[in-house]
Design a protein around this motif. Sequence first.
Motif, mmCIF file in Angstrom:
data_model
loop_
_atom_site.group_PDB
_atom_site.id
_atom_site.type_symbol
_atom_site.label_atom_id
_atom_site.label_comp_id
_atom_site.label_asym_id
_atom_site.label_seq_id
_atom_site.Cartn_x
_atom_site.Cartn_y
_atom_site.Cartn_z
ATOM 1 N N ALA A 59 25.947 82.972 -53.056
ATOM 2 C CA ALA A 59 24.998 83.270 -54.138
ATOM 3 C C ALA A 59 23.597 83.503 -53.591
ATOM 4 C CB ALA A 59 24.998 82.137 -55.160
ATOM 5 N N THR A 60 23.186 82.710 -52.604
ATOM 6 C CA THR A 60 21.781 82.782 -52.184
ATOM 7 C C THR A 60 21.584 82.848 -50.673
ATOM 8 O OG1 THR A 60 21.678 80.373 -52.247
ATOM 9 C CG2 THR A 60 20.935 81.539 -54.208
ATOM 10 N N GLY A 61 22.610 82.612 -49.884
ATOM 11 C CA GLY A 61 22.437 82.543 -48.431
ATOM 12 C C GLY A 61 22.395 83.916 -47.778
ATOM 13 N N ASP A 62 22.042 83.904 -46.501
ATOM 14 C CA ASP A 62 21.989 85.149 -45.736
ATOM 15 C C ASP A 62 23.385 85.431 -45.164
ATOM 16 O OD1 ASP A 62 21.342 87.301 -44.129
ATOM 17 O OD2 ASP A 62 20.544 86.040 -42.519
ATOM 18 N N VAL A 63 24.274 85.908 -46.045
ATOM 19 C CA VAL A 63 25.674 86.090 -45.641
ATOM 20 C C VAL A 63 26.000 87.532 -45.253
ATOM 21 C CG1 VAL A 63 26.474 84.133 -47.004
ATOM 22 C CG2 VAL A 63 26.466 86.408 -48.039
ATOM 23 N N GLU A 64 24.970 88.380 -45.296
ATOM 24 C CA GLU A 64 25.149 89.778 -44.868
ATOM 25 C C GLU A 64 24.156 90.054 -43.753
ATOM 26 O OE1 GLU A 64 26.057 92.639 -48.353
ATOM 27 O OE2 GLU A 64 24.390 91.421 -49.022
ATOM 28 N N PRO A 65 24.487 89.681 -42.519
ATOM 29 C CA PRO A 65 23.533 89.882 -41.426
ATOM 30 C C PRO A 65 23.019 91.316 -41.409
ATOM 31 C CG PRO A 65 25.458 88.677 -40.646
ATOM 32 C CD PRO A 65 25.754 89.101 -42.054
ATOM 33 N N ALA A 66 21.682 91.460 -41.301
ATOM 34 C CA ALA A 66 21.045 92.779 -41.432
ATOM 35 C C ALA A 66 21.559 93.764 -40.384
ATOM 36 C CB ALA A 66 19.531 92.638 -41.327
ATOM 37 N N GLU A 67 21.955 93.253 -39.211
ATOM 38 C CA GLU A 67 22.385 94.169 -38.140
ATOM 39 C C GLU A 67 23.789 94.708 -38.390
ATOM 40 O OE1 GLU A 67 21.631 91.017 -37.934
ATOM 41 O OE2 GLU A 67 23.043 89.875 -36.691
ATOM 42 N N ASN A 68 24.515 94.128 -39.340
ATOM 43 C CA ASN A 68 25.864 94.635 -39.622
ATOM 44 C C ASN A 68 25.802 95.903 -40.459
ATOM 45 O OD1 ASN A 68 26.650 92.341 -38.384
ATOM 46 N ND2 ASN A 68 27.808 91.499 -40.104
ATOM 47 N N THR A 69 26.713 96.789 -40.208
ATOM 48 C CA THR A 69 26.718 98.034 -40.980
ATOM 49 C C THR A 69 28.137 98.499 -41.271
ATOM 50 O OG1 THR A 69 26.250 100.403 -40.901
ATOM 51 C CG2 THR A 69 26.410 99.280 -38.780
ATOM 52 N N THR A 70 28.284 99.106 -42.438
ATOM 53 C CA THR A 70 29.553 99.743 -42.821
ATOM 54 C C THR A 70 29.741 101.075 -42.091
ATOM 55 O OG1 THR A 70 28.401 100.947 -44.558
ATOM 56 C CG2 THR A 70 29.415 98.852 -45.187
ATOM 57 N N LEU A 71 28.636 101.609 -41.547
ATOM 58 C CA LEU A 71 28.545 102.977 -41.014
ATOM 59 C C LEU A 71 28.691 104.046 -42.104
ATOM 60 C CD1 LEU A 71 30.235 102.859 -37.471
ATOM 61 C CD2 LEU A 71 27.808 102.806 -38.056
ATOM 62 N N LEU A 72 28.592 103.638 -43.355
ATOM 63 C CA LEU A 72 28.593 104.657 -44.418
ATOM 64 C C LEU A 72 27.317 105.501 -44.368
ATOM 65 C CD1 LEU A 72 30.213 102.670 -47.355
ATOM 66 C CD2 LEU A 72 31.142 104.709 -46.234
ATOM 67 N N GLU A 73 26.282 104.978 -43.684
ATOM 68 C CA GLU A 73 25.066 105.782 -43.510
ATOM 69 C C GLU A 73 25.320 106.970 -42.580
ATOM 70 O OE1 GLU A 73 25.562 102.766 -42.418
ATOM 71 O OE2 GLU A 73 24.868 102.566 -40.354
ATOM 72 N N CYS A 74 26.429 106.957 -41.856
ATOM 73 C CA CYS A 74 26.808 108.100 -41.005
ATOM 74 C C CYS A 74 27.624 109.143 -41.764
ATOM 75 C CB CYS A 74 27.621 107.632 -39.802
ATOM 76 S SG CYS A 74 26.734 106.574 -38.686
ATOM 77 N N VAL A 75 27.816 108.927 -43.060
ATOM 78 C CA VAL A 75 28.581 109.876 -43.870
ATOM 79 C C VAL A 75 27.631 110.540 -44.866
ATOM 80 C CG1 VAL A 75 30.494 110.180 -45.491
ATOM 81 C CG2 VAL A 75 30.598 108.366 -43.754
ATOM 82 N N ARG A 76 27.592 111.847 -44.875
ATOM 83 C CA ARG A 76 26.825 112.552 -45.905
ATOM 84 C C ARG A 76 27.762 113.471 -46.669
ATOM 85 N NH1 ARG A 76 21.200 112.328 -44.797
ATOM 86 N NH2 ARG A 76 20.966 113.232 -46.875
ATOM 87 N N LEU A 77 27.809 113.277 -47.976
ATOM 88 C CA LEU A 77 28.507 114.230 -48.834
ATOM 89 C C LEU A 77 27.571 115.415 -49.026
ATOM 90 C CD1 LEU A 77 29.899 111.645 -51.446
ATOM 91 C CD2 LEU A 77 31.003 112.502 -49.363
ATOM 92 N N VAL A 78 28.142 116.579 -49.248
ATOM 93 C CA VAL A 78 27.317 117.788 -49.236
ATOM 94 C C VAL A 78 26.966 118.217 -50.657
ATOM 95 C CG1 VAL A 78 27.199 120.196 -48.473
ATOM 96 C CG2 VAL A 78 28.331 118.483 -47.034
ATOM 97 N N HIS A 79 25.679 118.423 -50.858
ATOM 98 C CA HIS A 79 25.155 118.780 -52.177
ATOM 99 C C HIS A 79 25.663 120.140 -52.651
ATOM 100 C CE1 HIS A 79 22.525 119.121 -55.546
ATOM 101 N NE2 HIS A 79 21.921 120.185 -55.052
ATOM 102 N N CYS A 80 26.008 120.197 -53.925
ATOM 103 C CA CYS A 80 26.374 121.462 -54.556
ATOM 104 C C CYS A 80 25.299 121.804 -55.585
ATOM 105 C CB CYS A 80 27.741 121.338 -55.235
ATOM 106 S SG CYS A 80 28.133 122.753 -56.252
ATOM 107 N N ALA A 81 24.532 122.858 -55.323
ATOM 108 C CA ALA A 81 23.402 123.202 -56.190
ATOM 109 C C ALA A 81 23.846 123.726 -57.560
ATOM 110 C CB ALA A 81 22.514 124.231 -55.490
ATOM 111 N N MET A 82 25.082 124.220 -57.649
ATOM 112 C CA MET A 82 25.594 124.784 -58.903
ATOM 113 C C MET A 82 26.900 124.083 -59.283
ATOM 114 S SD MET A 82 23.757 127.575 -59.995
ATOM 115 C CE MET A 82 24.765 128.962 -60.524
ATOM 116 N N PRO A 83 26.829 122.890 -59.817
ATOM 117 C CA PRO A 83 28.073 122.133 -60.049
ATOM 118 C C PRO A 83 29.006 122.762 -61.088
ATOM 119 C CG PRO A 83 26.148 120.697 -60.086
ATOM 120 C CD PRO A 83 25.629 122.100 -60.108
ATOM 121 N N GLU A 84 28.504 123.539 -62.034
ATOM 122 C CA GLU A 84 29.364 124.192 -63.038
ATOM 123 C C GLU A 84 30.314 123.200 -63.715
ATOM 124 O OE1 GLU A 84 29.730 127.130 -64.498
ATOM 125 O OE2 GLU A 84 28.050 128.108 -63.479
#
Length: 350
Positions: A16-41
């Motif tokens: 609930a309140t502790g530091d249980v997600e060490p800041a240095e840990n990463t999912t690496l989802l920041e290395c994934v970019r979905l590509v924008h579609c300017a005309m979604p239709e």
Amino acid sequence: EEATAKRKDAHLDLCATGDVEPAENTTLLECVRLVHCAMPEMAVEEVDLSTEFLGKKLRYPLLITGMTGGTERAGVVNRDMATLAERHGLAFGVGSQRAMAENPQAADSYVVRQVAPTVPLLGNIGLYQAVELGVDGVQRLAEAINADGMALHLNAGQELTQPEGDRDFRGGYKVVEGLVRVFGSRLLVKETGCGIGPEVARRLVDLGVRNLDVSGLGGTSWVRVEQLRASGVQAQVGAEFSSWGIPTAAAIASVRRAVGPEPRLVASGGLRTGLDAAKVLALGADVAGMALPLFRAQQTGGLEGAEQALAIILSGLRQALVLTGSKSCEELRRKPRVIMGQLKDWLEAL
Ligand code: FNR
């Protein structure tokens, strides 16, 4: 049994309140970019994320993963999470049912069917508790809460950091084999934040496991939770290993590649937004799982607090679909995405 209940309460407080997600840990989802579609239709209301899970229909491909049970406080968490799942058409899992195996009076805190009659519901037990209980014992746990399936959790990293934890991990696949015989396609095998990699996934699928939750690195770290409770050697080694694991993005992409299209894959571990969920769905997950963000929102704001947190997540998820021009998960999966940096390295190695 008192020790189990006490430990569970300490765990809830820390989460609930502790530091249980060490800041240095990463999912690496920041290395994934979905590509924008300017005309979604398309219109937002055309987004249809419905899918099937454990033989039932989901309106959103989301699972609130197993967290708790065994105390009164845990019962409130379970009922609130189950209520959310029912309202929005999500799946839900209770936490480890060890406490109720040890003390039948604790069973009430796991019973959620009254508030979640249509929700795909998962029971939960640890691999090595399953050895002690036997397949019949595990089956009774599932029946007692009227579950649609059983989650078997793997947590070697946590056990080794826990002074009273397991030290012998032999015979695991044999246990899984026995459970597959009883539960069939209703068995789900999950990690708890260190990730399932392609080799283990393939072996599990070969044994007949149809559902996996990779639960990778980048969110709640159970090594860290135990480290915060430990002292001496365990605290030091726990600190050393609190970033141990397969990042969630690497786990889901490599496991999907390894097991082919058939097995149902959940990706959890550090997903915090609807966009995170969209990314794991694009990488091959059928369902995105979350624990800590909804738990924390519930602890501070009750059911309505959790409702608000979930509304933001669902809205972000729909937006990600629209802005990639996808009406469904299948369409999203066929869209281009960019895989950068460290995630590329992981996927080369796995
Ligand atoms: C958990 N998790 C967990 N998993 C499990 O299989 N049995 C359990 O009893 C618990 N207990 C538990 C309690 C709390 C408070 C949290 C936050 C988590 C692990 C959880 O299901 C999930 O795999 C990880 O937490 C990763 O997801 P998040 O938290 O990063 O979204």
